[in-house]
Design a protein around this motif. Structure first.
Motif, short mmCIF file in Angstrom:
data_model
loop_
_atom_site.label_atom_id
_atom_site.label_comp_id
_atom_site.label_asym_id
_atom_site.label_seq_id
_atom_site.Cartn_x
_atom_site.Cartn_y
_atom_site.Cartn_z
N GLY A 719 -51.99 51.50 32.69
CA GLY A 719 -52.12 52.44 33.81
C GLY A 719 -51.50 51.90 35.09
O GLY A 719 -51.61 50.71 35.38
N ASP A 720 -50.86 52.78 35.84
CA ASP A 720 -50.24 52.36 37.09
C ASP A 720 -51.28 51.86 38.09
O ASP A 720 -50.98 51.08 38.99
N ASP A 721 -52.54 52.31 37.89
CA ASP A 721 -53.60 51.86 38.80
C ASP A 721 -54.05 50.42 38.50
O ASP A 721 -54.95 49.90 39.14
N GLU A 722 -53.40 49.77 37.52
CA GLU A 722 -53.75 48.38 37.21
C GLU A 722 -52.74 47.38 37.79
O GLU A 722 -52.81 46.19 37.50
N ARG A 723 -51.82 47.88 38.61
CA ARG A 723 -50.82 46.97 39.22
C ARG A 723 -51.49 45.89 40.07
O ARG A 723 -51.10 44.73 40.03
N GLN A 724 -52.48 46.32 40.85
CA GLN A 724 -53.16 45.34 41.71
C GLN A 724 -53.85 44.26 40.87
O GLN A 724 -53.92 43.10 41.28
#
Length: 759
Positions: A719-724
């Motif tokens: 998921g792109d929300d896991e970049r951080q």
């Protein structure tokens, strides 16, 4: 004599003076200990005379005199012990810098030597100045030439003609160099190129100009520090605590400073920094620990559950809404209406029977005029209820159960009940009444405690009433929530409260509602509050902390690139804080330079972000990160074992960082028979030397020589929300970053191939 010889001779002189001071202090410590023993023996000479008023007065004066003498000896002993610790630190490394300063209007150039603590061999002859002293700020803030520094009486203009830095080992000057910069890059390079350990070290020698602004700021109500991973923000904030304790000595104690940290592991990691600087540790806790202390009867959602348990999209939306400042304001609107009607009570029972009904309590609560606030209503209601219960004691003495209890008393029970009371009664009735009164009072004690502790307030029912009322206070469709979703969320909360559980989104609103109804004024003795990893707090939590510590100044620090829990809130965090504290009372400082990792690791980690906050790598070179794509867990395990052997050979501490705790446990099974490893399972576990396996959400704030990222595959990180999260893992590494992935690499690591080596 050249400069090096001069400085070594001067160092020898200072060390001699410190040694002499240690001998004098040791003698003082012996005297203080002997004096305390004498005072303690003196208690034997105190004669207690109680037959006359003058005798009582004489006894009281003797006791008071002994107490004062004991207190004086204890203070002398404590002072000598503190001085012994300070001198021991100075004996190891007396100072690390020298500046030559000529104040405006003076014809004298004064050499100022800066160390961890001040030291003088006679009044006003300082051989070493504390790094927190006003004049020491020149070393951190300015180059050569004209400067202005703050003093207790106002700004002072001066000229700096020399800035010199030292590295001292075993009482010898190892390195000496002059510079016109703030802190020489070479000195900083030496400090950050060392090996990591299980404890953070104090690096006051290498404070940078921006960090010094953080440390010495005394005017902002809110100081917000945005700092890249490894930018020294946590170190600067700990040094800020030390500076404030020094600056306000006599008016501020470590017990009036609170630090909220990301997890208990981090608390353990930093617990030696302040003692190294000669200060006591402040109060350290996680927000979860603070809430657990406030809500001891509820089982609260843990950090692990918060991170690892997936929730449906509709509940994520509602949880996000419950973290907003809007929701905080809605609760205030709701509680304002409670002044007229709606407070929920529970009946007061005695021996299983209702003594005062909840309707009667409500009648008392709302009998006072409208000028009463909620907290005032509760206090006067409490007084009325206590009075009412005490009035019932007389009637209850005639109850059958009391007579039965008296008739069945054993001699031991009889003696125990009467205690030291006079045993001679006028008649049997007087004896019965005396016993009955004591028995009823003892039985009533839990009821009186229940009232004193406001347990007649039904906070669980009140909280559910709030949740039912929210749709009447605001249009939830404006935040993307429909009525059906809100009702489902309410039903879940009802079930959780039945099980004495509370999820994270409801935890802070629950505490806030209770505090407003009770009329709580917060912990007013706390003067400074520090919050680390601020990006993982919701605006509601921050508004609540401001409400809970109304007299405190806040320092908040974090890295918006690492918002792994509150991704959406982090974007608007600065605007929210300005609104909360007032723009004119808020100061923002950004630290873009990162010192933890080599340039190669920093460049790689930075490349995993999209539209991230600015990060500038410090020019410390090393090997590129390596990525290896392998067919299965067995092949990944072999690759990791090979890497661990190489790391052990060069004495590098290694952390294997997994996405979840379940994954960490599995990796432990794979590795343990071939290589000793420790799994960090909870935030309350201590860091240990050697190889550790740690879930990503527990690694925040920590650093390691080498990091191995386990299974960075497309399935595991998609998921792109896991970049951080990926950035957080990569930025824990100081010298070496190794990434292993199963079958297919995560698209989140699709960066410039020149930034890493492919195995």
């Amino acid at each position: 004599m050249n400069e090096f010889e001069y400085e070594q001779k001067r160092l020898d002189h200072v060390l001699d003076k410190i040694e002499q001071a240690q001998q004098d202090n040791n003698a003082q410590l012996v005297r203080a200990e002997e004096g305390q023993v004498e005072v303690e023996k003196g208690w034997n000479d105190v004669r207690f005379k109680s037959s006359t008023y003058s005798g009582l007065f004489e006894t009281a004066m003797s006791v008071r005199q002994q107490q004062q003498m004991l207190q004086e000896r204890e203070m002398a002993q404590t002072s000598a012990q503190h001085q012994a610790q300070t001198l021991a630190r100075l004996a190891k490394n007396p100072y690390f810098a020298r500046i030559d300063v000529q104040d405006e209007g003076s014809d004298k150039i004064e050499p100022i030597y800066i160390g961890l603590a001040s030291f003088s061999d006679q009044p006003d002859n300082f051989l070493v100045y504390d790094w927190r002293a006003p004049i020491s700020s020149i070393y951190y803030d300015a180059g050569l030439g004209s400067v202005t520094y703050e003093t207790p009486v106002g700004p002072q203009a001066a000229n700096v003609s020399l800035k010199r830095q030292f590295q001292i080992e075993d009482k010898k000057i190892v390195t000496l160099f002059d510079t016109d910069e703030v802190v020489g890059d070479q000195m900083l390079l030496d400090a950050v190129a060392g090996e990591s350990s299980t404890k953070m070290k104090s690096i006051v020698t290498t404070i940078q100009r921006e960090q010094n602004k953080i440390i010495r700021n005394t005017h902002a109500e809110l100081l917000f520090v945005q700092g890249a991973a490894g930018s020294g923000k946590t170190s600067a904030v700990l040094q800020r605590v030390a500076y404030l304790l020094y600056r306000y000595r006599g008016n501020l104690t470590a017990g009036q400073v609170v630090m909220f940290s990301p997890n208990q592991l981090f608390n353990d990691y930093i617990d030696q920094v302040l003692p190294e600087m000669g200060e006591q540790n402040m109060i350290q806790m996680t927000f979860y620990q603070y809430a657990s202390r406030r809500l001891p009867k509820l089982k609260l959602e843990t950090l692990q559950a918060r991170f690892e348990e997936s929730q449906p999209a509709w509940r994520q939306k509602i949880n996000q809404f419950k973290g907003t400042k809007l929701y905080f304001d809605l609760i205030k609107v709701y509680t304002d209406q409670l002044n007229q009607t709606g407070i929920r009570f529970r009946s007061i029972k005695f021996r299983g029977k209702e003594m005062i009904s909840k309707e009667q309590i409500a009648d008392i609560y709302y009998s006072f005029n409208e000028n009463y606030k909620l907290g005032q209503r509760l206090e006067v209601t409490k007084e009325r209820l206590l009075s009412k219960v005490r009035g019932i004691i007389g009637a209850e003495m005639k109850a059958d159960w009391v007579e039965y209890a008296i008739q069945n008393l054993s001699k031991e029970e009889y003696d125990s009940i009467l205690g030291d009371q006079v045993r001679e009664f006028k008649d049997e009735k007087a004896e019965y009444n005396a016993l009955a009164k004591i028995i009823v009072q003892n039985e009533m004690r839990p009821v009186l405690q229940q009232i004193s502790r406001t347990r007649f307030l039904n906070i669980n029912a009140q909280f559910l009433d709030l949740l039912r009322f929210v749709p009447k206070l605001t249009d939830l469709t404006q935040v993307g929530i429909n009525d059906e979703e809100w009702e489902k969320s309410l039903a879940l909360t009802i079930e959780e409260l039945k099980q004495k559980e509370l999820n994270l989104a409801d935890m802070t609103p629950f505490m806030y509602l209770f505090d407003v109804i009770k009329g709580s004024h917060g912990e007013r003795d706390i003067r400074f509050v520090f919050i680390d990893e601020i990006q993982d707090y919701t605006p509601f939590q921050l508004a609540f902390l401001k409400f809970s510590f109304p007299k405190a100044r806040f320092t908040m620090l974090g890295d918006l690139n690492q918002a792994i829990f509150t991704k959406a809130n982090a974007v608007t965090l600065q605007d929210e804080l300005k609104e909360l504290f007032g723009a004119e009372k808020t100061e923002f400082i950004q630290l873009t330079q990162t010192y933890r990792s080599t340039q190669q690791i920093t460049d790689f980690a930075k490349a995993t972000l999209i539209n991230g906050v600015q990060i500038d790598a410090f020019e410390r070179t090393g090997a590129k990160p390596t990525i290896e794509i392998l067919p299965n867990d067995t092949a990944m395990t072999e690759a990791v074992l090979t890497q661990l052997t190489q790391n052990d050979q060069i004495d590098e501490t290694t952390a294997i960082i997994t996405k979840t705790l379940k994954e960490a446990e599995q990796v432990y099974v794979y590795l343990n028979e071939s290589h000793p490893v420790t799994v960090i399972r909870t935030e309350n576990q201590r860091l240990v030397p050697g190889v550790i396996i740690v879930p990503a959400y527990l690694a925040k704030g920590l650093e390691f020589d080498a990091v191995i990222m386990w299974d960075a595959s497309a399935i595991n990180y998609n998921g792109d929300d896991e970049r951080q999260l990926v950035y957080t893992i990569a930025s824990r590494a100081m010298h070496q970053l190794t990434i292993v992935a199963k079958q297919q690499l995560s698209p989140l690591l699709n960066v410039d191939p020149n930034l890493y080596d492919r195995k």
